[in-house]
Design a protein around this motif. Structure first.
Motif, PDB file in Angstrom:
ATOM      1  N   SER A   9       0.689  -1.174   0.265  1.00 43.53           N
ATOM      2  CA  SER A   9       0.024   0.018   0.016  1.00 43.53           C
ATOM      3  C   SER A   9       0.692   1.245  -0.152  1.00 43.53           C
ATOM      4  O   SER A   9       1.893   1.349   0.401  1.00 43.53           O
ATOM      5  CB  SER A   9      -0.876   0.071   1.182  1.00 43.53           C
ATOM      6  OG  SER A   9      -1.652  -1.143   1.256  1.00 43.53           O
ATOM      7  N   LEU A  10       0.093   2.459  -0.465  1.00 42.04           N
ATOM      8  CA  LEU A  10       0.910   3.601  -0.650  1.00 42.04           C
ATOM      9  C   LEU A  10      -0.226   4.826  -0.517  1.00 42.04           C
ATOM     10  O   LEU A  10      -1.089   4.578  -1.205  1.00 42.04           O
ATOM     11  CB  LEU A  10       2.009   3.761  -1.838  1.00 42.04           C
ATOM     12  CG  LEU A  10       3.060   4.748  -1.745  1.00 42.04           C
ATOM     13  CD1 LEU A  10       3.764   4.372  -0.882  1.00 42.04           C
ATOM     14  CD2 LEU A  10       3.700   4.561  -3.190  1.00 42.04           C
ATOM     15  N   ARG A  11       0.418   5.892   0.094  1.00 45.08           N
ATOM     16  CA  ARG A  11      -0.620   7.049   0.101  1.00 45.08           C
ATOM     17  C   ARG A  11       0.022   8.107  -0.385  1.00 45.08           C
ATOM     18  O   ARG A  11       1.025   8.712   0.050  1.00 45.08           O
ATOM     19  CB  ARG A  11      -1.154   7.119   1.639  1.00 45.08           C
ATOM     20  CG  ARG A  11      -2.178   8.203   1.769  1.00 45.08           C
ATOM     21  CD  ARG A  11      -2.411   8.700   2.997  1.00 45.08           C
ATOM     22  NE  ARG A  11      -3.696   9.178   3.532  1.00 45.08           N
ATOM     23  CZ  ARG A  11      -4.066   9.992   4.562  1.00 45.08           C
ATOM     24  NH1 ARG A  11      -2.886  10.196   5.321  1.00 45.08           N
ATOM     25  NH2 ARG A  11      -5.201  10.661   4.672  1.00 45.08           N
ATOM     26  N   LEU A  12      -0.723   8.880  -1.513  1.00 48.43           N
ATOM     27  CA  LEU A  12      -0.091   9.968  -1.966  1.00 48.43           C
ATOM     28  C   LEU A  12      -0.935  11.299  -1.494  1.00 48.43           C
ATOM     29  O   LEU A  12      -2.168  11.145  -1.336  1.00 48.43           O
ATOM     30  CB  LEU A  12      -0.299   9.896  -3.696  1.00 48.43           C
ATOM     31  CG  LEU A  12       0.386   8.560  -4.388  1.00 48.43           C
ATOM     32  CD1 LEU A  12       0.228   8.812  -5.796  1.00 48.43           C
ATOM     33  CD2 LEU A  12       2.046   8.596  -3.904  1.00 48.43           C
ATOM     34  N   SER A  13      -0.154  12.221  -1.469  1.00 46.42           N
ATOM     35  CA  SER A  13      -1.017  13.577  -1.040  1.00 46.42           C
ATOM     36  C   SER A  13      -0.665  14.759  -2.365  1.00 46.42           C
ATOM     37  O   SER A  13       0.210  14.828  -2.699  1.00 46.42           O
ATOM     38  CB  SER A  13      -0.415  14.084   0.353  1.00 46.42           C
ATOM     39  OG  SER A  13      -0.368  12.991   1.276  1.00 46.42           O
ATOM     40  N   THR A  47      -8.498   4.656  -3.648  1.00 47.29           N
ATOM     41  CA  THR A  47      -9.533   5.585  -2.863  1.00 47.29           C
ATOM     42  C   THR A  47      -9.031   6.976  -2.979  1.00 47.29           C
ATOM     43  O   THR A  47      -8.075   7.100  -2.293  1.00 47.29           O
ATOM     44  CB  THR A  47      -9.977   5.011  -1.595  1.00 47.29           C
ATOM     45  OG1 THR A  47     -10.328   3.717  -1.852  1.00 47.29           O
ATOM     46  CG2 THR A  47     -11.076   5.926  -1.066  1.00 47.29           C
ATOM     47  N   ILE A  48      -9.968   7.698  -3.644  1.00 45.48           N
ATOM     48  CA  ILE A  48      -9.522   9.454  -3.710  1.00 45.48           C
ATOM     49  C   ILE A  48     -10.429  10.005  -2.342  1.00 45.48           C
ATOM     50  O   ILE A  48     -11.461   9.469  -2.304  1.00 45.48           O
ATOM     51  CB  ILE A  48      -9.532   9.833  -4.888  1.00 45.48           C
ATOM     52  CG1 ILE A  48      -9.047  11.269  -4.909  1.00 45.48           C
ATOM     53  CG2 ILE A  48     -11.157   9.963  -5.444  1.00 45.48           C
ATOM     54  CD1 ILE A  48      -8.861  12.171  -6.473  1.00 45.48           C
ATOM     55  N   SER A  49      -9.852  11.032  -1.435  1.00 46.00           N
ATOM     56  CA  SER A  49     -10.453  11.515  -0.748  1.00 46.00           C
ATOM     57  C   SER A  49      -9.977  13.032  -0.737  1.00 46.00           C
ATOM     58  O   SER A  49      -8.828  13.380  -0.980  1.00 46.00           O
ATOM     59  CB  SER A  49     -10.314  10.983   0.535  1.00 46.00           C
ATOM     60  OG  SER A  49      -8.887  10.850   1.140  1.00 46.00           O
ATOM     61  N   ARG A  50     -10.628  13.787   0.035  1.00 46.97           N
ATOM     62  CA  ARG A  50     -10.276  15.401   0.404  1.00 46.97           C
ATOM     63  C   ARG A  50     -10.155  15.680   1.906  1.00 46.97           C
ATOM     64  O   ARG A  50     -11.453  14.950   2.538  1.00 46.97           O
ATOM     65  CB  ARG A  50     -10.854  16.071  -0.566  1.00 46.97           C
ATOM     66  CG  ARG A  50     -12.495  16.509  -0.212  1.00 46.97           C
ATOM     67  CD  ARG A  50     -12.963  17.187  -1.292  1.00 46.97           C
ATOM     68  NE  ARG A  50     -14.432  17.719  -0.831  1.00 46.97           N
ATOM     69  CZ  ARG A  50     -15.551  17.258  -0.575  1.00 46.97           C
ATOM     70  NH1 ARG A  50     -15.468  15.733  -0.667  1.00 46.97           N
ATOM     71  NH2 ARG A  50     -16.649  18.002  -0.225  1.00 46.97           N
ATOM     72  N   ASP A  51      -9.528  16.457   2.289  1.00 48.14           N
ATOM     73  CA  ASP A  51      -9.525  17.159   3.539  1.00 48.14           C
ATOM     74  C   ASP A  51      -9.903  18.700   3.254  1.00 48.14           C
ATOM     75  O   ASP A  51      -8.774  19.206   2.979  1.00 48.14           O
ATOM     76  CB  ASP A  51      -8.346  17.080   4.379  1.00 48.14           C
ATOM     77  CG  ASP A  51      -8.374  17.456   5.698  1.00 48.14           C
ATOM     78  OD1 ASP A  51      -8.953  18.674   5.928  1.00 48.14           O
ATOM     79  OD2 ASP A  51      -7.836  16.987   6.890  1.00 48.14           O
ATOM     80  N   ASN A  52     -10.846  19.085   3.386  1.00 50.74           N
ATOM     81  CA  ASN A  52     -11.189  20.627   3.026  1.00 50.74           C
ATOM     82  C   ASN A  52     -10.432  21.528   3.785  1.00 50.74           C
ATOM     83  O   ASN A  52      -9.804  22.551   3.163  1.00 50.74           O
ATOM     84  CB  ASN A  52     -12.578  20.890   3.013  1.00 50.74           C
ATOM     85  CG  ASN A  52     -13.629  20.372   2.032  1.00 50.74           C
ATOM     86  OD1 ASN A  52     -13.138  19.587   1.119  1.00 50.74           O
ATOM     87  ND2 ASN A  52     -14.876  20.308   2.229  1.00 50.74           N
ATOM     88  N   VAL A  54      -5.686  16.706  -1.249  1.00 50.82           N
ATOM     89  CA  VAL A  54      -6.446  15.582  -1.682  1.00 50.82           C
ATOM     90  C   VAL A  54      -5.446  14.324  -1.536  1.00 50.82           C
ATOM     91  O   VAL A  54      -4.229  14.571  -1.606  1.00 50.82           O
ATOM     92  CB  VAL A  54      -6.740  15.730  -3.197  1.00 50.82           C
ATOM     93  CG1 VAL A  54      -7.225  14.610  -4.060  1.00 50.82           C
ATOM     94  CG2 VAL A  54      -8.016  16.745  -3.466  1.00 50.82           C
ATOM     95  N   TYR A  55      -6.065  13.198  -1.216  1.00 48.69           N
ATOM     96  CA  TYR A  55      -5.179  12.143  -0.973  1.00 48.69           C
ATOM     97  C   TYR A  55      -5.683  10.963  -2.094  1.00 48.69           C
ATOM     98  O   TYR A  55      -6.710  10.791  -2.375  1.00 48.69           O
ATOM     99  CB  TYR A  55      -5.463  11.410   0.508  1.00 48.69           C
ATOM    100  CG  TYR A  55      -4.958  12.530   1.642  1.00 48.69           C
ATOM    101  CD1 TYR A  55      -3.721  12.566   2.070  1.00 48.69           C
ATOM    102  CD2 TYR A  55      -6.055  13.221   2.200  1.00 48.69           C
ATOM    103  CE1 TYR A  55      -3.454  13.632   2.987  1.00 48.69           C
ATOM    104  CE2 TYR A  55      -5.683  14.024   3.285  1.00 48.69           C
ATOM    105  CZ  TYR A  55      -4.453  14.196   3.548  1.00 48.69           C
ATOM    106  OH  TYR A  55      -4.199  15.297   4.459  1.00 48.69           O
ATOM    107  N   LEU A  56      -4.538  10.196  -2.302  1.00 47.48           N
ATOM    108  CA  LEU A  56      -4.929   8.889  -3.071  1.00 47.48           C
ATOM    109  C   LEU A  56      -4.422   7.503  -2.364  1.00 47.48           C
ATOM    110  O   LEU A  56      -3.026   7.519  -2.141  1.00 47.48           O
ATOM    111  CB  LEU A  56      -4.324   9.028  -4.357  1.00 47.48           C
ATOM    112  CG  LEU A  56      -4.332   7.772  -5.268  1.00 47.48           C
ATOM    113  CD1 LEU A  56      -5.976   7.303  -5.385  1.00 47.48           C
ATOM    114  CD2 LEU A  56      -3.626   8.106  -6.483  1.00 47.48           C
ATOM    115  N   GLN A  57      -5.207   6.910  -1.695  1.00 47.63           N
ATOM    116  CA  GLN A  57      -4.887   5.865  -0.991  1.00 47.63           C
ATOM    117  C   GLN A  57      -4.920   4.590  -1.961  1.00 47.63           C
ATOM    118  O   GLN A  57      -5.795   4.207  -2.664  1.00 47.63           O
ATOM    119  CB  GLN A  57      -5.766   5.564   0.189  1.00 47.63           C
ATOM    120  CG  GLN A  57      -5.389   4.282   1.017  1.00 47.63           C
ATOM    121  CD  GLN A  57      -4.147   4.187   1.853  1.00 47.63           C
ATOM    122  OE1 GLN A  57      -3.904   5.259   2.583  1.00 47.63           O
ATOM    123  NE2 GLN A  57      -3.412   3.386   1.534  1.00 47.63           N
TER     124      GLN A  57
END
Length: 119
Positions: free
Chosen positions: A17-21, A69-74, A79-82
């Motif tokens: 696994s890897l998480r991009l920001s 999974t893409i998500s966002r922290d307003n 924006v993150y890509l898990q």
């Protein structure tokens, strides 16, 4: 004016696994969507996933559905890509980009971050 900074790439084994920001700054209220693109050696650049800032709706290309999974922290304008269950074919340079709300074109780009998945 919008600035994007992408980070989080690295070397992982298949199945890992890897998480991009993607951190955004400047006139972020003008962003319609934020997307992640990737380009593998000898391949064309392709859109991997995207998220709308207004309602959080998402898009995924078929090859990553169920794994990315893409998500966002307003509050953090990030924006993150898990990415889970990574495969060697996911190896590429990943770029984050933001679209213009007037034209819906991706006008703002961050620097690439290398993702390498070993077998």
């Amino acid at each position: 004016q919008v600035q994007l900074v992408g980070s989080g790439g690295g070397l992982v084994q298949a199945g890992g696994s890897l998480r991009l920001s993607c951190a955004a700054s400047g006139r972020t209220s003008s962003i319609y969507t934020t997307g992640w693109f990737r380009q593998a050696p000898g391949q064309d650049r392709e859109l991997v996933t995207a998220i709308r800032w207004d309602d959080g709706s998402t898009y995924y290309r078929d090859s990553v559905k169920g794994r990315f999974t893409i998500s966002r922290d307003n509050a953090a304008n990030t924006v993150y890509l898990q990415m889970i269950n990574l495969k060697p074919e996911d190896t590429a340079v990943y770029y984050c980009a933001a679209s213009n709300p007037s034209t819906y074109t991706y006008d703002f780009w961050g620097q690439g971050t290398q993702v390498t998945v070993s077998s």
